[in-house]
Design a protein around this motif. Structure first.
Motif, PDB file in Angstrom:
ATOM      1  N   GLY A 104     -11.429   2.825   8.526  1.00 52.18           N
ATOM      2  CA  GLY A 104     -11.608   2.306   9.876  1.00 52.18           C
ATOM      3  C   GLY A 104     -11.240   0.839  10.023  1.00 52.18           C
ATOM      4  N   GLY A 105     -11.796   0.200  11.040  1.00 49.80           N
ATOM      5  CA  GLY A 105     -11.568  -1.224  11.269  1.00 49.80           C
ATOM      6  C   GLY A 105     -10.401  -1.491  12.207  1.00 49.80           C
ATOM      7  N   VAL A 106     -10.229  -2.749  12.573  1.00 50.91           N
ATOM      8  CA  VAL A 106      -9.172  -3.126  13.517  1.00 50.91           C
ATOM      9  C   VAL A 106      -7.787  -2.972  12.903  1.00 50.91           C
ATOM     10  CG1 VAL A 106     -10.627  -4.711  14.818  1.00 50.91           C
ATOM     11  CG2 VAL A 106      -9.362  -5.556  12.825  1.00 50.91           C
ATOM     12  N   GLY A 107      -7.727  -2.896  11.571  1.00 49.65           N
ATOM     13  CA  GLY A 107      -6.441  -2.743  10.906  1.00 49.65           C
ATOM     14  C   GLY A 107      -6.008  -1.308  10.744  1.00 49.65           C
ATOM     15  N   LEU A 108      -6.725  -0.369  11.383  1.00 47.07           N
ATOM     16  CA  LEU A 108      -6.420   1.054  11.219  1.00 47.07           C
ATOM     17  C   LEU A 108      -5.005   1.389  11.690  1.00 47.07           C
ATOM     18  CD1 LEU A 108      -7.183   3.985  10.610  1.00 47.07           C
ATOM     19  CD2 LEU A 108      -8.228   4.106  12.890  1.00 47.07           C
ATOM     20  N   LEU A 109      -4.657   0.989  12.900  1.00 46.04           N
ATOM     21  CA  LEU A 109      -3.355   1.349  13.467  1.00 46.04           C
ATOM     22  C   LEU A 109      -2.194   0.772  12.659  1.00 46.04           C
ATOM     23  CD1 LEU A 109      -1.797   2.813  15.651  1.00 46.04           C
ATOM     24  CD2 LEU A 109      -2.073   0.817  17.138  1.00 46.04           C
ATOM     25  N   PRO A 110      -2.182  -0.545  12.360  1.00 46.05           N
ATOM     26  CA  PRO A 110      -1.091  -1.050  11.518  1.00 46.05           C
ATOM     27  C   PRO A 110      -1.100  -0.450  10.120  1.00 46.05           C
ATOM     28  CG  PRO A 110      -2.715  -2.766  11.920  1.00 46.05           C
ATOM     29  CD  PRO A 110      -3.036  -1.642  12.853  1.00 46.05           C
ATOM     30  N   GLY A 111      -2.279  -0.108   9.596  1.00 48.71           N
ATOM     31  CA  GLY A 111      -2.363   0.510   8.269  1.00 48.71           C
ATOM     32  C   GLY A 111      -1.676   1.865   8.243  1.00 48.71           C
ATOM     33  N   ILE A 112      -1.937   2.685   9.258  1.00 45.34           N
ATOM     34  CA  ILE A 112      -1.273   3.989   9.355  1.00 45.34           C
ATOM     35  C   ILE A 112       0.225   3.804   9.556  1.00 45.34           C
ATOM     36  CG2 ILE A 112      -1.080   6.099  10.720  1.00 45.34           C
ATOM     37  CD1 ILE A 112      -3.622   6.026   9.108  1.00 45.34           C
ATOM     38  N   ALA A 113       0.606   2.819  10.370  1.00 40.30           N
ATOM     39  CA  ALA A 113       2.024   2.553  10.621  1.00 40.30           C
ATOM     40  C   ALA A 113       2.751   2.175   9.341  1.00 40.30           C
ATOM     41  CB  ALA A 113       2.176   1.448  11.664  1.00 40.30           C
ATOM     42  N   VAL A 114       2.111   1.377   8.490  1.00 37.56           N
ATOM     43  CA  VAL A 114       2.712   0.975   7.215  1.00 37.56           C
ATOM     44  C   VAL A 114       2.920   2.190   6.320  1.00 37.56           C
ATOM     45  CG1 VAL A 114       2.292  -0.285   5.060  1.00 37.56           C
ATOM     46  CG2 VAL A 114       1.865  -1.392   7.256  1.00 37.56           C
ATOM     47  N   ILE A 115       1.944   3.080   6.270  1.00 39.71           N
ATOM     48  CA  ILE A 115       2.052   4.288   5.443  1.00 39.71           C
ATOM     49  C   ILE A 115       3.250   5.131   5.883  1.00 39.71           C
ATOM     50  CG2 ILE A 115       0.927   6.495   4.931  1.00 39.71           C
ATOM     51  CD1 ILE A 115      -1.773   4.949   5.123  1.00 39.71           C
ATOM     52  N   ILE A 116       3.360   5.362   7.174  1.00 36.34           N
ATOM     53  CA  ILE A 116       4.424   6.234   7.699  1.00 36.34           C
ATOM     54  C   ILE A 116       5.795   5.583   7.534  1.00 36.34           C
ATOM     55  CG2 ILE A 116       5.343   7.322   9.787  1.00 36.34           C
ATOM     56  CD1 ILE A 116       2.406   7.660  10.701  1.00 36.34           C
ATOM     57  N   THR A 117       5.911   4.314   7.904  1.00 34.99           N
ATOM     58  CA  THR A 117       7.223   3.651   7.829  1.00 34.99           C
ATOM     59  C   THR A 117       7.695   3.493   6.389  1.00 34.99           C
ATOM     60  OG1 THR A 117       6.141   1.466   7.930  1.00 34.99           O
ATOM     61  CG2 THR A 117       6.929   2.422  10.007  1.00 34.99           C
ATOM     62  N   SER A 118       6.785   3.247   5.460  1.00 42.65           N
ATOM     63  CA  SER A 118       7.170   3.120   4.048  1.00 42.65           C
ATOM     64  C   SER A 118       7.790   4.416   3.542  1.00 42.65           C
ATOM     65  CB  SER A 118       5.953   2.754   3.196  1.00 42.65           C
ATOM     66  OG  SER A 118       5.426   1.495   3.560  1.00 42.65           O
ATOM     67  N   ALA A 119       7.172   5.545   3.900  1.00 39.55           N
ATOM     68  CA  ALA A 119       7.705   6.846   3.476  1.00 39.55           C
ATOM     69  C   ALA A 119       9.050   7.135   4.139  1.00 39.55           C
ATOM     70  CB  ALA A 119       6.704   7.951   3.808  1.00 39.55           C
ATOM     71  N   LEU A 120       9.153   6.869   5.427  1.00 37.47           N
ATOM     72  CA  LEU A 120      10.395   7.157   6.155  1.00 37.47           C
ATOM     73  C   LEU A 120      11.558   6.318   5.632  1.00 37.47           C
ATOM     74  CD1 LEU A 120       9.106   7.528   9.831  1.00 37.47           C
ATOM     75  CD2 LEU A 120       9.796   9.339   8.245  1.00 37.47           C
ATOM     76  N   ILE A 121      11.305   5.047   5.360  1.00 36.83           N
ATOM     77  CA  ILE A 121      12.367   4.186   4.838  1.00 36.83           C
ATOM     78  C   ILE A 121      12.774   4.636   3.435  1.00 36.83           C
ATOM     79  CG2 ILE A 121      12.934   1.833   4.090  1.00 36.83           C
ATOM     80  CD1 ILE A 121      11.092   0.847   6.367  1.00 36.83           C
ATOM     81  N   GLY A 122      11.798   4.975   2.588  1.00 34.64           N
ATOM     82  CA  GLY A 122      12.112   5.458   1.242  1.00 34.64           C
ATOM     83  C   GLY A 122      12.938   6.733   1.272  1.00 34.64           C
ATOM     84  N   LEU A 123      12.580   7.673   2.154  1.00 34.35           N
ATOM     85  CA  LEU A 123      13.324   8.927   2.264  1.00 34.35           C
ATOM     86  C   LEU A 123      14.724   8.706   2.835  1.00 34.35           C
ATOM     87  CD1 LEU A 123      10.505  11.312   3.552  1.00 34.35           C
ATOM     88  CD2 LEU A 123      11.570  11.326   1.289  1.00 34.35           C
ATOM     89  N   ALA A 124      14.824   7.833   3.845  1.00 36.40           N
ATOM     90  CA  ALA A 124      16.139   7.526   4.424  1.00 36.40           C
ATOM     91  C   ALA A 124      17.034   6.856   3.388  1.00 36.40           C
ATOM     92  CB  ALA A 124      15.968   6.625   5.647  1.00 36.40           C
ATOM     93  N   TRP A 125      16.459   5.961   2.604  1.00 31.00           N
ATOM     94  CA  TRP A 125      17.226   5.287   1.557  1.00 31.00           C
ATOM     95  C   TRP A 125      17.707   6.281   0.503  1.00 31.00           C
ATOM     96  CZ3 TRP A 125      17.152   0.236   3.219  1.00 31.00           C
ATOM     97  CH2 TRP A 125      17.954  -0.654   2.505  1.00 31.00           C
ATOM     98  N   ARG A 126      16.835   7.215   0.144  1.00 30.52           N
ATOM     99  CA  ARG A 126      17.205   8.250  -0.835  1.00 30.52           C
ATOM    100  C   ARG A 126      18.349   9.109  -0.301  1.00 30.52           C
ATOM    101  NH1 ARG A 126      14.556  11.526  -4.863  1.00 30.52           N
ATOM    102  NH2 ARG A 126      15.198  13.705  -4.777  1.00 30.52           N
ATOM    103  N   ARG A 127      18.299   9.404   0.996  1.00 34.18           N
ATOM    104  CA  ARG A 127      19.280  10.311   1.601  1.00 34.18           C
ATOM    105  C   ARG A 127      20.640   9.654   1.821  1.00 34.18           C
ATOM    106  NH1 ARG A 127      22.721  12.971   3.094  1.00 34.18           N
ATOM    107  NH2 ARG A 127      22.790  14.740   4.538  1.00 34.18           N
ATOM    108  N   TRP A 128      20.651   8.398   2.266  1.00 35.43           N
ATOM    109  CA  TRP A 128      21.905   7.807   2.714  1.00 35.43           C
ATOM    110  C   TRP A 128      22.359   6.563   1.939  1.00 35.43           C
ATOM    111  CZ3 TRP A 128      18.640   9.181   7.130  1.00 35.43           C
ATOM    112  CH2 TRP A 128      19.072  10.359   7.748  1.00 35.43           C
ATOM    113  N   LEU A 129      21.439   5.836   1.309  1.00 33.65           N
ATOM    114  CA  LEU A 129      21.811   4.543   0.745  1.00 33.65           C
ATOM    115  C   LEU A 129      21.602   4.411  -0.758  1.00 33.65           C
ATOM    116  CD1 LEU A 129      20.333   2.266   3.570  1.00 33.65           C
ATOM    117  CD2 LEU A 129      22.738   2.803   3.175  1.00 33.65           C
ATOM    118  N   TYR A 130      20.951   5.386  -1.387  1.00 34.94           N
ATOM    119  CA  TYR A 130      20.667   5.291  -2.822  1.00 34.94           C
ATOM    120  C   TYR A 130      21.943   5.611  -3.596  1.00 34.94           C
ATOM    121  CZ  TYR A 130      17.746   5.651  -7.029  1.00 34.94           C
ATOM    122  OH  TYR A 130      17.155   5.450  -8.248  1.00 34.94           O
TER     123      TYR A 130
END
Length: 248
Positions: A104-130
């Motif tokens: 919980g806490g006020v950092g909940l929304l940015p915390g979830i955003a960091v989790i999702i964006t980190s995975a998406l960037i890693g997967l996109a990098w694996r697919r197109w830039l690795y």
């Protein structure tokens, strides 16, 4: 002086947290212990183990203020997505999101955003830039981590004002110094293990092909050591001379 002390505390805490990521290399080895008949579900095993490490990392955070915590989940998730692929990444994201919701806490929304964006960037990098070549992989992973953590800092804008500016000011230097280097070191370790496993697999396949050719050859073949003692003979040799392999 107060800001310098805070920055030093942040850097020490993040370095301590980053050491937990070394367990990811242990996970990589453990997944290869799985019997071959279960190899199809190996990504699920990997995802579960990575998610457990991610949960442990998130349970040992650096707390800037109530409800605003930092850890190395962005490194773990982005590198796991890059090296292990989609299934382990999605499992890790799901578990990490549940853990962050429970905190919980006020950092909940940015915390979830960091989790999702980190995975998406890693997967996109694996697919197109690795790169397939190992020559530029370190630089490539470093670039990926810069992008991941620039986006992570941008996610902090989701915090209420003026907390967002204070947090960004406090963590930018330690994050951009430590996280890309930690990502590269972790990736190097995993890539070295990948290459070692690939070579072992190729060697095993080569040995199996040689054994098949040796055993099924239409001529009698024998293998001797330096003293002239038999190491192996093929079936045609045994048929020609009338001995069993055990006798030889």
């Amino acid at each position: 002086p107060k800001d310098d002390s805070m920055e030093r505390d942040i850097m020490i805490a993040l370095l301590n947290n980053a050491t937990l990521l070394l367990f990811l290399s242990v996970i990589y080895e453990v997944t290869y212990i799985v019997p071959s008949r279960f190899r199809r579900i190996q990504p699920i095993f990997s995802g579960i183990f990575i998610a457990l490490i991610c949960s442990a990392v998130m349970r040992m955070p650096l707390t800037l203020q109530s409800g605003i915590v930092f850890d190395t989940r962005s490194i773990l998730i982005s590198v796991a997505a890059l090296i292990f692929g989609a299934i382990p990444a999605f499992i890790t994201v799901a578990v990490a999101a549940i853990v962050r919701l429970s905190m919980g806490g006020v950092g909940l929304l940015p915390g979830i955003a960091v989790i999702i964006t980190s995975a998406l960037i890693g997967l996109a990098w694996r697919r197109w830039l690795y790169p397939k070549s190992t020559k530029w992989r370190c630089l490539n992973v470093f670039a990926m981590s810069i992008v991941v953590h620039a986006v992570m800092l941008a996610c902090m804008l989701l915090l209420p004002y003026p907390d967002n500016q204070n947090v960004i000011r406090a963590i930018t230097m330690p994050v951009m110094l430590i996280y890309p280097v930690a990502s590269v070191l972790l990736s190097l370790l995993l890539m070295h293990q990948q290459e070692l496993r690939r070579m072992q697999k190729q060697l095993k396949q080569s040995e199996e092909r040689f054994k098949l050719l040796f055993d099924k050859a239409p001529l009698g073949y024998q293998s001797l050591d330096l003293d002239g003692c038999f190491i192996d003979v093929n079936q045609q040799w045994c048929d020609l001379l009338g001995y069993s392999r055990d006798e030889v």
